[in-house]
Design a protein around this motif. Sequence first.
Motif, mmCIF file in Angstrom:
data_model
loop_
_atom_site.group_PDB
_atom_site.id
_atom_site.type_symbol
_atom_site.label_atom_id
_atom_site.label_comp_id
_atom_site.label_asym_id
_atom_site.label_seq_id
_atom_site.Cartn_x
_atom_site.Cartn_y
_atom_site.Cartn_z
ATOM 1 N N PRO A 244 -3.034 -1.590 8.904
ATOM 2 C CA PRO A 244 -3.462 -0.478 8.507
ATOM 3 C C PRO A 244 -2.999 0.860 9.006
ATOM 4 O O PRO A 244 -2.976 0.982 10.215
ATOM 5 C CB PRO A 244 -4.949 -0.134 8.537
ATOM 6 N N ALA A 245 -2.563 1.754 8.148
ATOM 7 C CA ALA A 245 -1.875 3.110 9.003
ATOM 8 C C ALA A 245 -2.958 3.947 9.582
ATOM 9 O O ALA A 245 -4.246 3.856 9.527
ATOM 10 C CB ALA A 245 -1.450 3.979 7.704
ATOM 11 N N GLY B 292 0.658 -1.107 0.158
ATOM 12 C CA GLY B 292 0.025 0.106 0.143
ATOM 13 C C GLY B 292 0.709 1.245 0.051
ATOM 14 O O GLY B 292 1.857 1.456 -0.843
ATOM 15 N N ASP B 293 0.576 2.237 1.117
ATOM 16 C CA ASP B 293 1.526 3.365 0.848
ATOM 17 C C ASP B 293 2.583 3.441 1.954
ATOM 18 O O ASP B 293 3.252 4.499 2.200
ATOM 19 C CB ASP B 293 0.060 4.401 1.501
ATOM 20 N N LEU B 294 2.916 2.261 2.476
ATOM 21 C CA LEU B 294 3.806 2.394 3.568
ATOM 22 C C LEU B 294 4.872 1.348 3.000
ATOM 23 O O LEU B 294 4.778 0.052 3.076
ATOM 24 C CB LEU B 294 3.499 2.101 4.900
ATOM 25 N N PHE C 8 3.851 6.829 0.731
ATOM 26 C CA PHE C 8 3.547 7.151 -0.597
ATOM 27 C C PHE C 8 1.968 7.890 -0.660
ATOM 28 O O PHE C 8 1.247 7.366 0.110
ATOM 29 C CB PHE C 8 3.289 5.950 -1.525
ATOM 30 N N ARG C 9 2.053 8.965 -1.507
ATOM 31 C CA ARG C 9 0.562 9.395 -1.838
ATOM 32 C C ARG C 9 0.594 9.855 -3.171
ATOM 33 O O ARG C 9 1.418 10.414 -3.739
ATOM 34 C CB ARG C 9 0.142 10.573 -0.879
ATOM 35 N N ASP C 10 -0.415 9.318 -3.958
ATOM 36 C CA ASP C 10 -0.866 9.517 -5.339
ATOM 37 C C ASP C 10 0.428 9.354 -6.042
ATOM 38 O O ASP C 10 0.673 9.863 -7.077
ATOM 39 C CB ASP C 10 -1.161 11.046 -5.564
#
Length: 160
Positions: A136-137, A72-74, A96-98
């Motif tokens: 989950p963050a 995911g984003d991490l 991460f983002r977008d």
Amino acid sequence: MDDRATRAALQHHWDASDANDFEAEHAIYRDDAVLDYPQSGERIHGRRNIQKSRFVQPNHKRFSVRRILGSGDLWVTELVLTYDGAPSYVVSIMEFRDGGVAHETQYFSDPFDAAPLARASGRARRRISVTVHFLPARRVAPAAHPRLPPRSRRRHTISG
């Protein structure tokens, strides 16, 4: 970006870092990315400022990735960064983002000898396996985090 693409982007980032390809190395960052070095208190705002801060470092650097973990984003990368022949062990945490890195925190450690008792007992030679599970963050405002100093006590902020 799916996990496979993120892992490939990270590997490309570290390969470009090792090759001193500053443009490719910094393509992974968002324009508004933030980079934190907690040990020195530095906080650098913006991809171009991150790139400038690394460009002026006089040392010859080599990057050797040991492993990349995340989803995911991490994402977390464990690597050995060698400055002028001296190794430093690094953990890089990227959020991460977008599709780009919005925030990175890097921790550094120099090598050290095992304690004499550990060497004598043979414990220094054992490998320890650790399994990391990403949950989950949960977003926590930096100023509200109990272990982070208030923003006013942080040092060496660089912004454009």
